[in-house]
Design a protein around this motif. Structure first.
Motif, PDB file in Angstrom:
ATOM      1  N   THR A 153       0.845  -1.193   0.000  1.00 32.73           N
ATOM      2  CA  THR A 153       0.000   0.000   0.000  1.00 32.73           C
ATOM      3  C   THR A 153       0.880   1.243   0.000  1.00 32.73           C
ATOM      4  O   THR A 153       2.061   1.185   0.360  1.00 32.73           O
ATOM      5  CB  THR A 153      -0.905   0.033   1.236  1.00 32.73           C
ATOM      6  N   ALA A 154       0.300   2.362  -0.371  1.00 35.77           N
ATOM      7  CA  ALA A 154       1.047   3.618  -0.365  1.00 35.77           C
ATOM      8  C   ALA A 154       0.988   4.248   1.020  1.00 35.77           C
ATOM      9  O   ALA A 154       0.050   4.007   1.788  1.00 35.77           O
ATOM     10  CB  ALA A 154       0.456   4.575  -1.390  1.00 35.77           C
ATOM     11  N   VAL A 155       2.012   5.039   1.347  1.00 35.57           N
ATOM     12  CA  VAL A 155       1.991   5.804   2.595  1.00 35.57           C
ATOM     13  C   VAL A 155       0.835   6.796   2.517  1.00 35.57           C
ATOM     14  O   VAL A 155       0.592   7.409   1.472  1.00 35.57           O
ATOM     15  CB  VAL A 155       3.322   6.549   2.807  1.00 35.57           C
ATOM     16  N   SER A 156       0.117   6.947   3.628  1.00 34.77           N
ATOM     17  CA  SER A 156      -1.009   7.884   3.653  1.00 34.77           C
ATOM     18  C   SER A 156      -0.880   8.792   4.860  1.00 34.77           C
ATOM     19  O   SER A 156      -0.751   8.321   5.996  1.00 34.77           O
ATOM     20  CB  SER A 156      -2.334   7.112   3.709  1.00 34.77           C
ATOM     21  N   TYR A 157      -0.905  10.107   4.615  1.00 42.91           N
ATOM     22  CA  TYR A 157      -0.758  11.081   5.691  1.00 42.91           C
ATOM     23  C   TYR A 157      -2.138  11.573   6.135  1.00 42.91           C
ATOM     24  O   TYR A 157      -3.020  11.818   5.309  1.00 42.91           O
ATOM     25  CB  TYR A 157       0.092  12.260   5.233  1.00 42.91           C
ATOM     26  N   GLY A 158      -2.322  11.694   7.437  1.00 40.33           N
ATOM     27  CA  GLY A 158      -3.597  12.154   7.963  1.00 40.33           C
ATOM     28  C   GLY A 158      -4.721  11.159   7.730  1.00 40.33           C
ATOM     29  O   GLY A 158      -5.880  11.533   7.549  1.00 40.33           O
ATOM     30  N   ALA A 159      -4.393   9.869   7.769  1.00 39.09           N
ATOM     31  CA  ALA A 159      -5.404   8.827   7.574  1.00 39.09           C
ATOM     32  C   ALA A 159      -6.000   8.430   8.918  1.00 39.09           C
ATOM     33  O   ALA A 159      -5.330   8.492   9.953  1.00 39.09           O
ATOM     34  CB  ALA A 159      -4.781   7.611   6.904  1.00 39.09           C
ATOM     35  N   MET A 160      -7.269   8.036   8.911  1.00 42.87           N
ATOM     36  CA  MET A 160      -7.862   7.529  10.146  1.00 42.87           C
ATOM     37  C   MET A 160      -7.198   6.220  10.517  1.00 42.87           C
ATOM     38  O   MET A 160      -6.932   5.374   9.666  1.00 42.87           O
ATOM     39  CB  MET A 160      -9.369   7.323   9.976  1.00 42.87           C
ATOM     40  N   PHE A 161      -6.946   6.055  11.812  1.00 44.91           N
ATOM     41  CA  PHE A 161      -6.222   4.882  12.289  1.00 44.91           C
ATOM     42  C   PHE A 161      -6.872   3.572  11.841  1.00 44.91           C
ATOM     43  O   PHE A 161      -6.193   2.635  11.432  1.00 44.91           O
ATOM     44  CB  PHE A 161      -6.125   4.918  13.817  1.00 44.91           C
TER      45      PHE A 161
END
Length: 350
Positions: A153-161
């Motif tokens: 998967t790609a890194v995701s910033y500000g994603a819900m836990f």
């Protein structure tokens, strides 16, 4: 003549005795074989219930270090205690797969999220434990996670836990927790809707005291403030309730979940399962039937070994806390870790 009759009766009784003893012996032998077969089937059934994920192989060596071992126990100690603390990620999955989960959770039958996430830290001596709840609405940097189908998967910033589980399953859930805590997860345990409800029912219900009225149409739970003995379906509804209490946030739900954890521990400790094989089997079947673990806990023997090491841990020895958070600046309905308090909490668990 009289003596002859007595002799004949005695001979017949003596002749019957070996046949009776043989019949009794065969019956006992048959019962023993059936008992062993039943025990063997029960073990096989419970063992085969458990599903597992090889998290260690998937994540490799790019992980936080394992806990530092405590000093070795005294040689005079009869039963040496473990010398390393344990950190276990426990997830409650809101999977809708299967008729039972759909009936209890409703909604879409595809996909799942980590509805509940707790890091359980057990000290090296197995005498105390700390349960840290992670709000599912916490905004985090979700790391790149390997996928079972290949790729990542790609890194995701500000994603819900809780999206970590949605996009990458248990492996990504563990990697995300380790990324935000820098604490090595030694084990992973996941239980779904139906499994939790069955466990509560197998234990005969659970008694919980609520501090305020609960009126939540979403979870279908309506309770007056006070003490209630809940069945499995009601206990699950309590664990999922958020809109009927407080400000309707996930933090209010976490408080209820922590009450449930304490109540379940008290219920288990007050129920002598060893005196009731039927209840013991019912509880074991409920737990293993809806359980997914890492490969280090994927057998009945390993689970029993963990349970045996925790037999001295009472409900009063378990502390429940929530990861310190503050409202996110970007979204009033989301939270972020409160620093430095969050980092200090995780540091205490390493």
């Amino acid at each position: 003549m009289f003596l002859s009759v007595i002799g004949d009766d005695e001979d017949r009784r003596v002749g019957r005795r070996p046949r009776v003893l043989k019949a009794v012996g065969l019956t006992l032998a048959g019962a023993l074989v059936l008992g062993c077969a039943a025990a063997g089937w029960a073990y096989w059934h419970l063992n085969s219930n458990i599903k597992s994920v090889d998290i260690n192989s998937a994540l490799g060596d790019d992980r936080p270090a394992k806990a530092t071992p405590a000093p070795a126990p005294s040689a005079s100690q009869e039963v040496p205690l473990p010398t390393e603390a344990l950190n276990i990620l426990v997830l409650g999955s809101d999977s809708r797969s299967g008729k039972e989960n759909q009936a209890l959770g409703g909604g879409d039958s595809t996909g799942a999220r980590s509805d509940t996430a707790m890091v359980v830290h057990i000290d090296a001596g197995r005498t105390t434990a700390t349960v840290v709840s992670i709000p599912r609405d916490t905004l985090v940097t979700r790391p790149s996670c390997p996928l079972a189908s290949g790729g990542s998967t790609a890194v995701s910033y500000g994603a819900m836990f809780n999206t970590a589980y949605s996009v990458g399953g248990p492996v990504c859930a563990v990697k995300t927790v380790e990324s935000i805590t820098d604490v090595r997860m030694d084990h992973y345990i996941e239980i779904d809707f139906s499994g939790f409800a069955k466990l509560v029912n197998a234990l005969g219900g659970v008694t919980v005291t609520t501090d305020e009225d609960i009126d939540d149409n979403d979870s279908h739970l309506h309770l007056k403030a006070g003490t209630h003995h809940l069945d499995g379906k009601q206990a699950l509804a309590l664990a999922r309730t958020r809109h009927g209490i407080g400000d309707g946030s996930d933090l209010g739900r976490i408080g209820l979940q922590q009450k449930l954890v304490t109540a379940l521990l008290e219920q288990i400790s007050s129920t002598n399962l060893l005196t009731s094989p039927a209840k013991l089997y019912s509880v074991a079947d409920a737990v293993t039937g809806s359980l997914t673990t890492d490969t280090g806990l994927d057998s009945l023997t390993e689970l029993m070994s963990l349970g045996e090491s925790l037999k001295g841990l009472a409900a009063d020895d378990v502390k429940t806390v929530t990861m310190p958070v503050v409202t996110a600046a970007s979204n009033p309905n989301r939270v972020v870790a409160k620093e430095p308090a969050a980092s200090e909490l995780w540091e205490s668990l390493r």
